[in-house]
Write a protein that holds these residues in place. Structure first.
Motif, PDB file in Angstrom:
ATOM      1  N   VAL A 116      65.667-111.246  14.199  1.00 27.68           N
ATOM      2  CA  VAL A 116      66.224-110.875  15.535  1.00 27.68           C
ATOM      3  C   VAL A 116      66.504-109.393  15.208  1.00 27.68           C
ATOM      4  O   VAL A 116      67.672-109.605  15.134  1.00 27.68           O
ATOM      5  CB  VAL A 116      66.245-112.130  16.241  1.00 27.68           C
ATOM      6  CG1 VAL A 116      67.099-111.609  17.871  1.00 27.68           C
ATOM      7  CG2 VAL A 116      66.284-113.559  16.119  1.00 27.68           C
ATOM      8  N   GLY A 117      66.202-108.739  16.120  1.00 30.05           N
ATOM      9  CA  GLY A 117      66.251-107.311  16.410  1.00 30.05           C
ATOM     10  C   GLY A 117      66.897-107.289  17.832  1.00 30.05           C
ATOM     11  O   GLY A 117      67.164-108.206  18.556  1.00 30.05           O
ATOM     12  N   HIS A 118      67.630-105.885  18.151  1.00 30.28           N
ATOM     13  CA  HIS A 118      68.607-105.775  18.937  1.00 30.28           C
ATOM     14  C   HIS A 118      67.713-105.270  20.045  1.00 30.28           C
ATOM     15  O   HIS A 118      66.963-104.009  19.525  1.00 30.28           O
ATOM     16  CB  HIS A 118      69.436-104.721  18.664  1.00 30.28           C
ATOM     17  CG  HIS A 118      70.715-104.429  19.638  1.00 30.28           C
ATOM     18  ND1 HIS A 118      70.498-104.788  21.286  1.00 30.28           N
ATOM     19  CD2 HIS A 118      71.571-104.006  20.212  1.00 30.28           C
ATOM     20  CE1 HIS A 118      71.376-104.538  21.923  1.00 30.28           C
ATOM     21  NE2 HIS A 118      72.047-104.109  20.932  1.00 30.28           N
TER      22      HIS A 118
ATOM     23  N   ALA B 133      68.579-108.955  24.003  1.00 31.11           N
ATOM     24  CA  ALA B 133      69.617-108.854  23.882  1.00 31.11           C
ATOM     25  C   ALA B 133      70.854-108.811  23.574  1.00 31.11           C
ATOM     26  O   ALA B 133      71.904-109.799  23.908  1.00 31.11           O
ATOM     27  CB  ALA B 133      69.720-108.230  25.636  1.00 31.11           C
ATOM     28  N   MET B 134      72.188-108.134  22.553  1.00 33.39           N
ATOM     29  CA  MET B 134      72.826-108.485  21.363  1.00 33.39           C
ATOM     30  C   MET B 134      73.688-108.888  21.979  1.00 33.39           C
ATOM     31  O   MET B 134      74.928-109.169  21.952  1.00 33.39           O
ATOM     32  CB  MET B 134      72.361-108.329  19.846  1.00 33.39           C
ATOM     33  CG  MET B 134      71.448-108.030  19.120  1.00 33.39           C
ATOM     34  SD  MET B 134      71.499-110.288  18.768  1.00 33.39           S
ATOM     35  CE  MET B 134      69.728-110.423  17.737  1.00 33.39           C
ATOM     36  N   LYS B 135      73.917-107.827  22.907  1.00 29.52           N
ATOM     37  CA  LYS B 135      75.824-106.856  22.979  1.00 29.52           C
ATOM     38  C   LYS B 135      75.052-108.107  24.625  1.00 29.52           C
ATOM     39  O   LYS B 135      76.977-108.880  25.079  1.00 29.52           O
ATOM     40  CB  LYS B 135      75.620-105.772  23.999  1.00 29.52           C
ATOM     41  CG  LYS B 135      76.203-104.847  22.760  1.00 29.52           C
ATOM     42  CD  LYS B 135      76.669-103.849  22.153  1.00 29.52           C
ATOM     43  CE  LYS B 135      76.551-102.981  21.567  1.00 29.52           C
ATOM     44  NZ  LYS B 135      77.760-103.244  20.314  1.00 29.52           N
ATOM     45  N   ALA B 136      74.212-108.150  25.374  1.00 27.45           N
ATOM     46  CA  ALA B 136      74.798-108.724  26.643  1.00 27.45           C
ATOM     47  C   ALA B 136      74.804-110.221  26.457  1.00 27.45           C
ATOM     48  O   ALA B 136      75.629-110.835  27.210  1.00 27.45           O
ATOM     49  CB  ALA B 136      73.359-108.509  27.740  1.00 27.45           C
ATOM     50  N   LEU B 137      74.036-110.920  25.687  1.00 26.62           N
ATOM     51  CA  LEU B 137      73.986-112.142  25.868  1.00 26.62           C
ATOM     52  C   LEU B 137      75.245-112.999  24.434  1.00 26.62           C
ATOM     53  O   LEU B 137      75.188-113.403  24.303  1.00 26.62           O
ATOM     54  CB  LEU B 137      73.042-113.145  24.240  1.00 26.62           C
ATOM     55  CG  LEU B 137      71.648-112.593  25.084  1.00 26.62           C
ATOM     56  CD1 LEU B 137      70.328-112.585  24.229  1.00 26.62           C
ATOM     57  CD2 LEU B 137      71.388-113.626  26.398  1.00 26.62           C
TER      58      LEU B 137
ATOM     59  N   ILE C 243      78.052-107.035  17.299  1.00 23.66           N
ATOM     60  CA  ILE C 243      79.905-106.466  17.438  1.00 23.66           C
ATOM     61  C   ILE C 243      79.972-105.198  17.201  1.00 23.66           C
ATOM     62  O   ILE C 243      81.387-105.252  17.615  1.00 23.66           O
ATOM     63  CB  ILE C 243      80.060-107.734  16.473  1.00 23.66           C
ATOM     64  CG1 ILE C 243      81.667-107.802  16.630  1.00 23.66           C
ATOM     65  CG2 ILE C 243      79.915-107.617  14.986  1.00 23.66           C
ATOM     66  CD1 ILE C 243      81.847-109.040  16.070  1.00 23.66           C
ATOM     67  N   THR C 244      79.105-104.262  16.911  1.00 24.71           N
ATOM     68  CA  THR C 244      79.392-103.031  15.943  1.00 24.71           C
ATOM     69  C   THR C 244      78.276-102.242  16.846  1.00 24.71           C
ATOM     70  O   THR C 244      77.225-102.780  16.993  1.00 24.71           O
ATOM     71  CB  THR C 244      79.336-102.974  14.902  1.00 24.71           C
ATOM     72  OG1 THR C 244      77.681-103.003  14.320  1.00 24.71           O
ATOM     73  CG2 THR C 244      80.003-104.075  14.000  1.00 24.71           C
TER      74      THR C 244
END
Length: 324
Positions: free
Chosen positions: A209-211, A256-260, A266-267
């Motif tokens: 899973v990518g961003h 959507a890594m940050k939105a989720l 985290i970085t």
């Protein structure tokens, strides 16, 4: 909506309150040892890595100290590789794969990078084989400011101290997609939220899973190619999806890594991948699951060294790197 197959805690159609969350916690049982399986392997690495505690879980601090490791010969001018495992404690190869990489492979990359690893973010989840923490909170939806999840907030605090003085170039977050996701955890989630449980499917194989905002698809491809030497890659379904998300290339989806609120967001690192192994497949052994996690890291790091060498980020020779 009321689910036809109701999870045995709470009232159909009604979200859980504190009583239901406590009932869920009280049903959990210790099924394996964090101390024996994880802590002893961490402390055995003290001659090669600096081992530190970055927090303790308040509900049992003596049993659940939180450990991180960094290489002894830390060089401030070198970029940092972050490796996290056990964000979901029941996903075993995420924890053991991180430890196996540190034991067997990390030394090969210390000429290029600093390595920072948190092998088991959720030790209570590891011992009880649970996705959630004792408060029925999913740590991997909790990486945001003022998080109510201890496991997430401790890790956020640790990494914020590093990000102010070090360049985190890549993050490997090691996970599994297991049969329990459909037999236990998604039904529990529906019950917790007072929603109907709609069955899904579990892909048979490894995927990443990518961003969505920074997919780095050539990097994801290198990870997949490396893992392919160890085990099979999850195929897309008839709709071109893996676990409900469009496959953007073989074995790769994007979130959507940050939105989720996912650990993968985290970085602000350049390269990120969240690995997913299916340990219940008849085509893979438990050791192959661990090996697949290690192959994901080494394949990604070999790609990064090749990409970054010319820019001067990595300064050593690359004669040891794998080719596929």
């Amino acid at each position: 909506m009321i689910t036809e197959k109701f999870y045995p805690i709470g009232t159909p159609g009604k979200a859980w309150g504190e009583a239901e969350r406590l009932e869920w916690k009280n049903k959990a049982r210790i099924r394996r040892s964090y101390e024996d399986d994880v802590v002893k392997r961490i402390t055995a690495l003290k001659d090669r890595f600096r081992v530190s505690i970055y927090g303790m879980l308040s509900f049992n601090p003596d049993r659940y100290p939180l450990y991180y490791l960094r290489n002894q010969n830390w060089r401030p001018e070198r970029p940092v590789i972050l490796i996290t495992g056990g964000v979901h404690g029941y996903e075993t190869s995420g924890v053991i794969g991180a430890l196996q990489f540190l034991e067997d492979e990390a030394d090969s990359y210390l000429e290029h990078f600093n390595i920072l690893s948190i092998p088991c973010v959720s030790p209570w989840g590891y011992e009880t084989r649970n996705r959630w923490n004792p408060c029925a909170i999913d740590p991997n939806r909790s990486f945001y400011t003022l998080s109510r999840c201890e496991e997430a907030s401790h890790l956020i605090q640790l990494l914020s101290s590093y990000m102010t003085r070090a360049h985190i170039l890549a993050h490997f977050d090691l996970h599994e997609t297991t049969i329990e996701d459909e037999s236990e955890f998604r039904p529990a989630l529906a019950a917790r939220e007072g929603l109907e449980y709609v069955p899904g499917s579990i892909p048979d194989g490894f995927y990443t899973v990518g961003h969505t905002e920074n997919p780095q698809l050539p990097f994801q491809k290198a990870v997949i190619q490396s893992v392919r030497q160890v085990t099979h890659i999850a195929p897309s379904d008839s709709n071109g999806k893996i676990i409900g998300s469009p496959a953007v290339q073989d074995g790769v989806i994007l979130y959507a890594m940050k939105a989720l609120g996912l650990c993968g967001g985290i970085t602000n690192c350049r390269y990120h991948t969240t690995t997913e192994v299916f340990p219940n497949s008849p085509r893979i052994t438990r050791q192959q699951c661990n090996d697949a996690q290690v192959a994901a890291i080494t394949g990604g790091l070999d790609f990064i060294v090749r990409q970054e060498l010319e820019s001067g980020v990595c300064t050593a020779q690359v004669s040891h790197l794998r080719t596929f």
